[in-house]
Design an enzyme around this catalytic site. Structure first.
Site, short mmCIF file in Angstrom:
data_model
loop_
_atom_site.label_atom_id
_atom_site.label_comp_id
_atom_site.label_asym_id
_atom_site.label_seq_id
_atom_site.Cartn_x
_atom_site.Cartn_y
_atom_site.Cartn_z
N THR A 140 -0.62 26.44 -2.07
CA THR A 140 0.05 25.17 -1.85
C THR A 140 1.51 25.35 -2.22
O THR A 140 1.86 26.21 -3.03
CB THR A 140 -0.59 24.06 -2.70
OG1 THR A 140 0.04 22.82 -2.43
CG2 THR A 140 -0.50 24.36 -4.19
N THR A 196 -0.98 20.05 -0.69
CA THR A 196 -2.05 20.56 0.17
C THR A 196 -3.31 20.81 -0.65
O THR A 196 -3.24 21.38 -1.74
CB THR A 196 -1.61 21.88 0.82
OG1 THR A 196 -0.46 21.65 1.60
CG2 THR A 196 -2.72 22.45 1.70
#
Length: 732
Positions: free
Chosen positions: A648, A597
């Site tokens: 993330t 991400t």
């Protein structure tokens, strides 16, 4: 002021002084014998008091006749004389009304009149000597900045007002257009004249603060654009380059203040959907106080505390009447100022309006010069630091924190070594874009590049082989959030999230509803988000009997389904069967190459922070799955007062702990970014020792740090001290 006007003014004022004693004598005779008895008992003769007041004024008048002082104090003496007239007439009225009450009331009225007369004389002496040393309104802007004895080249009053509006007022309807509370504005004017560094009290309507800014600019002896450059600036309004060169001829104080004011107007215009003030509306309101010709001074802005041309009939009209109203006789129907035109009719200077609109709409281009010398670059870099400090917020400083410190703005921080994404965000914010705009640009670049195949279209297929997007953007100033989850058919995840924030009252839209909304707002679609690479990855996964996957307690355990709940006990080869323990997946299904991400935080030149995330989620997720990407507080969080965070990793676990919210709150309590990041990760690791994830924290001063668990983590940074993006590595 022309000599004719001066002569008319002198005749009117002299007539007023000579008539004051006569009118009081007439009032005394009409009051009758009883008033005489009262005056005798009180040992106060109202007529004698008035004559003494007149005598005092005449003695002061001799001083004011000197040529050196006449012009400077003339306007103020009008007000003082008019006020005295009102007080005298008020004394007459009160005398008539107090006859039935007795001598005590008369004594009080006389003492009050005498005291106010002394105050008026003090005011005359004050203005005879020139503008008071603490005054801000009506004082040359260079003088005000010099008095501040600060490295900040902008008047404190504008800084205070801008701070207040940034925090509380950008969404206020008709900002800089509504008239405001005149009485309150008068009080604020008085407060700033006494203490230029005063703060705006809590609870003041932002509309009043905006009006205060307008009056301050209108009160300046010369406009920010100066009289000398009026024609040149006006002629340059059709060319950004010509406008930039023309404005560079301004003094540093005028230039910096003009840049500061128009930057604030740009921020206001960005909220035009809420405040109804776009760049043209703002230019119509602000042009008359930013740019005017020498013979077109914005006198009409005096109405912020004065009603034009109306003779006060009641005692409570005193504070709202103009000086000429107060000098006129009560019985006269003719306006006292009729023979002295004050040019109260405001004529719109559309050329000036176009100039200010240009400065707002092209602010970043006009106030950025690609051909600056090295010394100019240093100077402008320093100004950016100052502006970021000024517009951040109204800080509640302790004594130890009170000393101003420069900050390293702008700053871009992003998860992983997504260098091109960080560069895109830096280019935007370095040119003057807001933090939100820069975050959108950075994450959008990552989506287009399909960073590691886990951001944007064409990556991380779900069990059906389809790519779906999650994204979020959050404004740390307003705490607004826009997010989309499990979005199909639209490739621009971060822009779709931004549209949710800009054009809806919702925080999160999901599935096909999110897709339909994004397309209706102008994003391209519908389109297939799969790519040859993602389809190949999905095909290989199918050949491997759909392993690994995110199913549990189902049959078939080692096949592609269809799946059904498993009867009987838990398979101990893949799950723990001990009662009350936490389940762990073996092996981990999330790693740095299947769930990268992008989570980005940006602090812009004004010191405001925003965060954003974009991802296509965990590879081979169950269709409909929503991870932590669009969840505020989990994948990202920002608060202008503290800082921001990006995360993330295994979103299914991390979203249960809201790690980024935890990071920001820990920094609010005094933790440094590194401490806050490690604390948030350790809270998850204590419950899920095998999870993989990371967070990166950045405080409001631009300091940053990361922490991770289960993998080695990298994050990217660029700030004014770096020639290019730098990548930092964090070990677990």
């Amino acid at each position: 002021m022309p000599s004719l006007i001066s002569q008319q003014w002198q005749e009117r004022t002299s007539g007023f002084f000579s008539s004051s004693g006569t009118k009081l004598r007439e009032a005394r005779q009409s009051a009758g014998a009883f008033v005489g008895e009262v005056a005798k008992d009180a040992k106060v003769n109202v007529t004698d008091v008035a004559e003494r007041v007149g005598s005092l004024f005449k003695s002061r008048w001799a001083i004011l006749q000197q040529p050196a002082t006449r012009h400077a104090v003339q306007e103020h003496l009008i007000t003082a004389a008019a006020t005295t007239g009102t007080l005298v007439r008020k004394g007459i009225t009160e005398t008539k009304e107090k006859v039935s009450v007795g001598k005590i009331k008369v004594e009080e009225a006389a003492k009050k009149t005498a005291q106010k007369s002394k105050t008026l004389l003090t005011d005359i002496e004050r203005w005879q000597k020139g503008v008071a040393s603490s005054d801000v309104f009506g004082v040359a802007i260079e003088v005000t900045v010099q008095r501040q004895e600060s490295t900040r080249p902008i008047p404190f009053i504008l800084i205070k007002c801008a701070d207040y509006l940034i925090l509380t007022g950008l969404n206020s309807p008709s900002l800089f257009k509504a008239e405001g509370d005149k009485k309150l504005i008068q009080q604020l004017v008085s407060a700033y004249n006494q203490d230029p560094s005063a703060s705006i009290p809590e609870g003041v309507n932002p509309v009043d603060v905006a009006a205060l800014m307008k009056y301050y600019l209108a009160s300046l002896p010369t406009p920010l654009t100066t009289f000398e450059l009026y024609n040149e600036v006006k002629d340059a309004r059709s060319s950004v380059n010509r406008m930039r060169k023309s404005l560079q001829k301004l003094s540093s104080v005028n230039y910096n203040t003009l840049e500061f004011v128009t930057a604030l107007l740009l921020r206001v215009s960005e909220k035009s959907q809420l405040n109804k003030m776009d760049s043209h509306s703002l230019a119509m309101e602000m042009a008359p106080v930013i740019m005017w010709r020498e013979d077109k001074r914005p006198e009409s802005y005096r109405e912020y505390w004065r009603h034009p041309s109306r003779s006060p009939k009641k005692s409570n009209d005193f504070e709202t009447a103009t000086p000429w109203d107060l000098l006129s006789d009560e019985g006269e129907g003719v306006d006292a100022s009729s023979s002295i035109p004050l040019d109260d009719i405001v004529q719109v200077d559309f050329g000036a309006v176009e100039v200010v609109q240009c400065l707002i709409e092209h602010h970043n281009a006009i106030f950025t010069d690609a051909e600056e010398t090295s010394s100019q670059v240093m100077a402008r870099s320093y100004l950016s630091i100052i502006l970021s400090t000024l517009l951040l917020f109204l800080p509640l400083l302790t004594a130890a924190e009170a000393e101003w410190k420069p900050k390293k703005f702008p700053v871009v921080v992003s998860t992983w070594s997504f260098i091109e994404a960080a560069r895109a965000a830096w280019r935007a914010v370095d040119k003057g874009s807001s933090a939100v705009e820069a975050v959108v640009e950075g994450c959008s670049a990552c989506e287009e590049l399909r960073c590691d195949g886990t951001v944007g279209p064409g990556g991380s297929p779900n069990e059906n082989g389809e790519t779906m997007l999650d994204a979020l953007v959050m404004d740390g100033v307003t705490m607004e959030v826009g997010a989309v989850a499990a979005m199909r058919y639209v490739k621009d995840g971060i822009r779709a999230a931004w549209l949710v924030m800009k054009y809806s009252r919702h925080t999160l839209l999901a599935g096909e509803g999110a897709s339909a909304f994004a397309i209706s707002m102008g994003l391209p679609g519908p389109m297939n988000l799969s790519s040859p690479e993602s389809l190949k990855k999905w095909s290989d996964w199918k050949e491997n009997r759909c392993q690994p996957n995110f199913r549990k307690n189902v049959v078939p355990a080692n096949g592609c389904g269809p799946y059904k709940p498993k009867d009987g006990g838990i398979d101990v080869s893949t799950e723990s069967c001990e009662m009350g323990t936490i389940e762990y997946r073996l092996p981990p299904l999330v790693g740095p190459h299947n769930h990268d991400t992008i989570s980005m935080a940006v602090i812009d030149k004004m010191g405001h922070i925003a965060v954003g995330t974009s991802t296509n989620g965990a590879t081979f997720k169950i269709p409909g799955r929503v991870g932590d990407g669009p969840i505020a507080g989990s994948s990202a969080y920002a608060d202008d007062e503290v800082g921001g965070c990006g995360a993330t990793g295994d979103g299914d676990i991390m979203m249960r702990f809201l790690p980024c919210y935890q990071v920001v709150e820990s920094m609010r309590q005094g933790m440094k970014p590194e401490e806050a990041a490690k604390d948030a990760v350790s809270r998850i690791a204590r419950k899920f020792p095998d999870f993989v994830g990371a967070v990166v924290a950045v405080d409001k001063n631009g300091s940053h740090a990361g922490a991770c668990h289960g993998w080695t983590f990298q994050y990217s940074v660029q700030d004014p001290n770096m020639d290019d993006v730098q990548v930092f590595t964090v070990l677990p």
